[in-house]
Motif scaffolding. Structure first.
Motif, PDB file in Angstrom:
ATOM      1  N   LEU A  16       4.218   7.749   2.581  1.00 10.59           N
ATOM      2  CA  LEU A  16       2.804   7.527   1.823  1.00 10.59           C
ATOM      3  C   LEU A  16       2.619   6.868   0.337  1.00 10.59           C
ATOM      4  O   LEU A  16       1.474   6.996  -0.142  1.00 10.59           O
ATOM      5  CB  LEU A  16       1.865   8.395   1.983  1.00 10.59           C
ATOM      6  N   LYS A  17       3.301   7.427  -0.506  1.00 13.63           N
ATOM      7  CA  LYS A  17       3.632   6.561  -1.501  1.00 13.63           C
ATOM      8  C   LYS A  17       4.395   5.169  -2.133  1.00 13.63           C
ATOM      9  O   LYS A  17       3.581   4.864  -2.930  1.00 13.63           O
ATOM     10  CB  LYS A  17       5.076   6.957  -2.699  1.00 13.63           C
ATOM     11  N   ASN A  18       4.052   4.886  -0.654  1.00 14.57           N
ATOM     12  CA  ASN A  18       4.887   3.391  -0.750  1.00 14.57           C
ATOM     13  C   ASN A  18       2.996   2.649  -0.915  1.00 14.57           C
ATOM     14  O   ASN A  18       2.319   2.612   0.400  1.00 14.57           O
ATOM     15  CB  ASN A  18       5.545   2.783   0.487  1.00 14.57           C
ATOM     16  N   ILE A  19       2.995   1.817  -1.654  1.00 12.04           N
ATOM     17  CA  ILE A  19       1.830   0.959  -2.311  1.00 12.04           C
ATOM     18  C   ILE A  19       1.572   0.079  -0.387  1.00 12.04           C
ATOM     19  O   ILE A  19       0.863  -0.227  -0.212  1.00 12.04           O
ATOM     20  CB  ILE A  19       1.501   0.067  -3.105  1.00 12.04           C
ATOM     21  N   PHE A  20       2.338  -0.837  -0.405  1.00 13.59           N
ATOM     22  CA  PHE A  20       2.727  -1.208   1.115  1.00 13.59           C
ATOM     23  C   PHE A  20       1.678  -0.575   2.251  1.00 13.59           C
ATOM     24  O   PHE A  20       0.946  -1.401   3.183  1.00 13.59           O
ATOM     25  CB  PHE A  20       3.773  -2.516   1.564  1.00 13.59           C
ATOM     26  N   VAL A  21       3.181   0.913   2.478  1.00 10.60           N
ATOM     27  CA  VAL A  21       1.931   1.248   3.624  1.00 10.60           C
ATOM     28  C   VAL A  21       0.587   1.928   3.647  1.00 10.60           C
ATOM     29  O   VAL A  21       0.049   1.768   4.453  1.00 10.60           O
ATOM     30  CB  VAL A  21       2.999   2.779   3.849  1.00 10.60           C
ATOM     31  N   ILE A  22       0.332   1.984   2.426  1.00  9.20           N
ATOM     32  CA  ILE A  22      -1.211   2.472   2.366  1.00  9.20           C
ATOM     33  C   ILE A  22      -1.802   1.696   2.226  1.00  9.20           C
ATOM     34  O   ILE A  22      -2.863   1.602   3.451  1.00  9.20           O
ATOM     35  CB  ILE A  22      -1.778   3.208   0.693  1.00  9.20           C
ATOM     36  N   ILE A  23      -2.292  -0.004   2.193  1.00  7.23           N
ATOM     37  CA  ILE A  23      -2.757  -0.555   2.276  1.00  7.23           C
ATOM     38  C   ILE A  23      -3.003  -1.411   3.955  1.00  7.23           C
ATOM     39  O   ILE A  23      -2.965  -1.718   4.454  1.00  7.23           O
ATOM     40  CB  ILE A  23      -2.254  -2.285   1.787  1.00  7.23           C
ATOM     41  N   LEU A  24      -0.797  -0.760   4.627  1.00  9.31           N
ATOM     42  CA  LEU A  24      -1.097  -1.437   6.172  1.00  9.31           C
ATOM     43  C   LEU A  24      -2.432  -0.499   6.898  1.00  9.31           C
ATOM     44  O   LEU A  24      -3.268  -0.834   7.528  1.00  9.31           O
ATOM     45  CB  LEU A  24       0.281  -1.121   6.482  1.00  9.31           C
ATOM     46  N   VAL A  25      -2.054   0.896   6.229  1.00 10.40           N
ATOM     47  CA  VAL A  25      -2.801   1.800   7.124  1.00 10.40           C
ATOM     48  C   VAL A  25      -4.532   1.288   6.802  1.00 10.40           C
ATOM     49  O   VAL A  25      -5.289   2.198   7.487  1.00 10.40           O
ATOM     50  CB  VAL A  25      -2.480   3.592   6.543  1.00 10.40           C
ATOM     51  N   ILE A  26      -4.623   1.512   5.377  1.00 14.57           N
ATOM     52  CA  ILE A  26      -6.044   1.297   5.346  1.00 14.57           C
ATOM     53  C   ILE A  26      -6.844   0.066   5.869  1.00 14.57           C
ATOM     54  O   ILE A  26      -7.834  -0.099   6.315  1.00 14.57           O
ATOM     55  CB  ILE A  26      -6.164   0.829   3.965  1.00 14.57           C
ATOM     56  N   PHE A  27      -5.517  -1.291   5.615  1.00 15.35           N
ATOM     57  CA  PHE A  27      -5.977  -2.952   6.713  1.00 15.35           C
ATOM     58  C   PHE A  27      -6.279  -2.075   8.160  1.00 15.35           C
ATOM     59  O   PHE A  27      -7.337  -2.424   8.873  1.00 15.35           O
ATOM     60  CB  PHE A  27      -4.936  -3.199   6.374  1.00 15.35           C
ATOM     61  N   ILE A  28      -5.393  -1.042   8.713  1.00 11.77           N
ATOM     62  CA  ILE A  28      -5.699  -1.088  10.620  1.00 11.77           C
ATOM     63  C   ILE A  28      -6.458  -0.122  10.487  1.00 11.77           C
ATOM     64  O   ILE A  28      -7.320  -0.752  11.695  1.00 11.77           O
ATOM     65  CB  ILE A  28      -4.515  -0.411  10.831  1.00 11.77           C
ATOM     66  N   VAL A  29      -7.530   0.858   9.792  1.00 15.48           N
ATOM     67  CA  VAL A  29      -8.102   1.382  10.165  1.00 15.48           C
ATOM     68  C   VAL A  29      -9.500   0.826   9.988  1.00 15.48           C
ATOM     69  O   VAL A  29     -10.630   0.924  10.759  1.00 15.48           O
ATOM     70  CB  VAL A  29      -8.153   2.752   9.182  1.00 15.48           C
ATOM     71  N   TRP A  30      -9.361  -0.108   8.812  1.00 16.79           N
ATOM     72  CA  TRP A  30     -10.467  -0.677   8.746  1.00 16.79           C
ATOM     73  C   TRP A  30     -10.826  -2.013   9.754  1.00 16.79           C
ATOM     74  O   TRP A  30     -11.894  -2.270  10.356  1.00 16.79           O
ATOM     75  CB  TRP A  30     -10.180  -1.979   7.412  1.00 16.79           C
ATOM     76  N   MET A  31      -9.986  -2.687  10.796  1.00 17.78           N
ATOM     77  CA  MET A  31      -9.708  -3.537  11.709  1.00 17.78           C
ATOM     78  C   MET A  31     -10.394  -2.848  13.345  1.00 17.78           C
ATOM     79  O   MET A  31     -10.746  -2.845  13.866  1.00 17.78           O
ATOM     80  CB  MET A  31      -8.605  -4.491  11.642  1.00 17.78           C
ATOM     81  N   LEU A  32      -9.844  -1.959  12.562  1.00 15.71           N
ATOM     82  CA  LEU A  32     -10.471  -1.270  14.004  1.00 15.71           C
ATOM     83  C   LEU A  32     -11.871  -0.361  14.185  1.00 15.71           C
ATOM     84  O   LEU A  32     -12.364  -0.252  15.496  1.00 15.71           O
ATOM     85  CB  LEU A  32      -9.484   0.310  14.624  1.00 15.71           C
ATOM     86  N   PHE A  33     -12.094  -0.072  12.761  1.00 22.86           N
ATOM     87  CA  PHE A  33     -13.589   0.433  13.065  1.00 22.86           C
ATOM     88  C   PHE A  33     -15.042  -0.068  12.002  1.00 22.86           C
ATOM     89  O   PHE A  33     -16.046   0.012  12.861  1.00 22.86           O
ATOM     90  CB  PHE A  33     -13.186   1.931  12.420  1.00 22.86           C
TER      91      PHE A  33
END
Length: 111
Positions: A16-33
């Motif tokens: 969770l400290k990795n910026i790429f993982v955070i951006i990926l999680v936010i992107f997936i949540v945004w695209m799903l909902f």
């Protein structure tokens, strides 16, 4: 044992400290909902498409039934039969007696 728990928490928090993982999680949540092309909207649209396809099949069957009825009514015998049954028409030299049974009267009242 406390050392194991601390290491376990660190293993969970490290990605969770990795910026790429955070951006990926936010992107997936945004695209799903939240996006206009989200999974939820696609799911609703697919359900609506299935309902419309079922309705389309129903109307195709109804059109076929109506075509058969029109074909029957296009002949003189079919038209005469329809006029006699539905409108109680008769020829000039005949009498018509309508016999209705008790169970047929109940069915007409239900319609």
């Amino acid at each position: 044992m406390t050392l194991f728990k601390i290491n376990n928490k660190r293993l969970f928090l490290k990605p969770l400290k990795n910026i790429f993982v955070i951006i990926l999680v936010i992107f997936i949540v945004w695209m799903l909902f939240f996006d206009a092309n989200s999974w939820l909207i696609h799911n609703e649209l697919n359900n609506e498409i299935e309902a419309l396809e079922a309705e389309k099949e129903y109307y195709k069957r109804e059109i076929e039934k109506d075509k058969k009825a029109i074909k029957k009514l296009s002949t003189d015998e079919g038209l005469e039969k329809f006029a006699r049954e539905e409108y109680y028409m008769k020829r000039d030299n005949e009498e018509i007696y309508i016999i209705e049974y008790e169970d047929s009267l109940k069915n007409k009242q239900d319609d």
